[in-house]
Scaffold this motif. Structure first.
Motif, PDB file in Angstrom:
ATOM      1  N   ALA A   1      46.696  55.874  27.885  1.00  0.00           N
ATOM      2  CA  ALA A   1      45.813  55.000  28.673  1.00  0.00           C
ATOM      3  C   ALA A   1      44.347  55.205  28.310  1.00  0.00           C
ATOM      4  CB  ALA A   1      46.024  55.250  30.166  1.00  0.00           C
TER       5      ALA A   1
ATOM      6  N   ARG B   1      51.284  59.766  29.013  1.00  0.00           N
ATOM      7  CA  ARG B   1      50.944  58.420  29.502  1.00  0.00           C
ATOM      8  C   ARG B   1      49.442  58.306  29.718  1.00  0.00           C
ATOM      9  NH1 ARG B   1      49.277  54.136  30.224  1.00  0.00           N
ATOM     10  NH2 ARG B   1      49.771  52.681  31.867  1.00  0.00           N
ATOM     11  N   TYR B   2      48.852  59.319  30.315  1.00  0.00           N
ATOM     12  CA  TYR B   2      47.411  59.328  30.556  1.00  0.00           C
ATOM     13  C   TYR B   2      46.640  59.279  29.230  1.00  0.00           C
ATOM     14  CZ  TYR B   2      42.756  60.938  31.651  1.00  0.00           C
ATOM     15  OH  TYR B   2      41.393  61.038  31.735  1.00  0.00           O
TER      16      TYR B   2
ATOM     17  N   GLY C   1      47.674  49.424  26.679  1.00  0.00           N
ATOM     18  CA  GLY C   1      48.224  50.770  26.798  1.00  0.00           C
ATOM     19  C   GLY C   1      49.564  50.774  27.512  1.00  0.00           C
ATOM     20  N   THR C   2      49.676  49.958  28.531  1.00  0.00           N
ATOM     21  CA  THR C   2      50.944  49.851  29.254  1.00  0.00           C
ATOM     22  C   THR C   2      52.023  49.287  28.345  1.00  0.00           C
ATOM     23  OG1 THR C   2      49.736  49.544  31.323  1.00  0.00           O
ATOM     24  CG2 THR C   2      52.057  48.914  31.316  1.00  0.00           C
TER      25      THR C   2
ATOM     26  N   PRO D   1      43.189  51.383  26.728  1.00  0.00           N
ATOM     27  CA  PRO D   1      43.111  51.048  28.150  1.00  0.00           C
ATOM     28  C   PRO D   1      43.706  49.674  28.480  1.00  0.00           C
ATOM     29  CG  PRO D   1      40.924  50.996  27.124  1.00  0.00           C
ATOM     30  CD  PRO D   1      41.891  51.438  26.084  1.00  0.00           C
TER      31      PRO D   1
ATOM     32  N   THR E   1      52.698  50.157  37.009  1.00  0.00           N
ATOM     33  CA  THR E   1      51.413  49.757  36.432  1.00  0.00           C
ATOM     34  C   THR E   1      51.531  48.395  35.772  1.00  0.00           C
ATOM     35  OG1 THR E   1      50.798  52.057  36.072  1.00  0.00           O
ATOM     36  CG2 THR E   1      49.605  50.415  34.791  1.00  0.00           C
TER      37      THR E   1
END
Length: 112
Positions: free
Chosen positions: A24, A20-21, A32-33, A28, A73
């Motif tokens: 991101a 996930r990081y 990304g979500t 960004p 998020t």
């Protein structure tokens, strides 16, 4: 749940959070979500139709995919958008997420 099952969830969670990081960093913000939620929906749709092992379910479903996808998020980012942006973000996440999950189910062999 025994210790080995808890360890499977923890290892999967670590892997999912790390992935996930990385997404991101590459994509960004809300993009990304959206990417992780759609990919995670597809993966879970495929996964639930093809895997029956409890241990694999704990590692991949409960651990990895739960950490990879992110509702919190999504909610915070959406709340910070304009009304129009927020509506578009909600619509995109839900429409694409449901479509990806349905596609994953089909790929996994489920007839819809």
């Amino acid at each position: 749940m025994d210790r080995s099952e808890l360890a499977l969830v923890a290892v999967g969670g670590f892997l999912g959070a790390t992935l996930r990081y990385l997404v991101a960093v590459a994509v960004p913000g809300t993009g990304g979500t959206l990417v992780v939620n759609v990919l995670g929906s597809f993966a879970l749709g495929t996964f639930v139709t093809t895997v029956s092992s409890r241990r694999v379910q704990l590692l991949f479903g409960t651990g990895l995919l739960s950490s990879f996808t992110t509702y919190s998020t999504f909610a915070v980012q959406t709340a910070g958008l304009t009304m129009t942006g927020g509506l578009l973000n909600v619509g995109a996440n839900y429409a694409l997420g449901f479509a990806a999950a349905a596609l994953g189910l089909v790929v996994g062999g489920k007839k819809l």
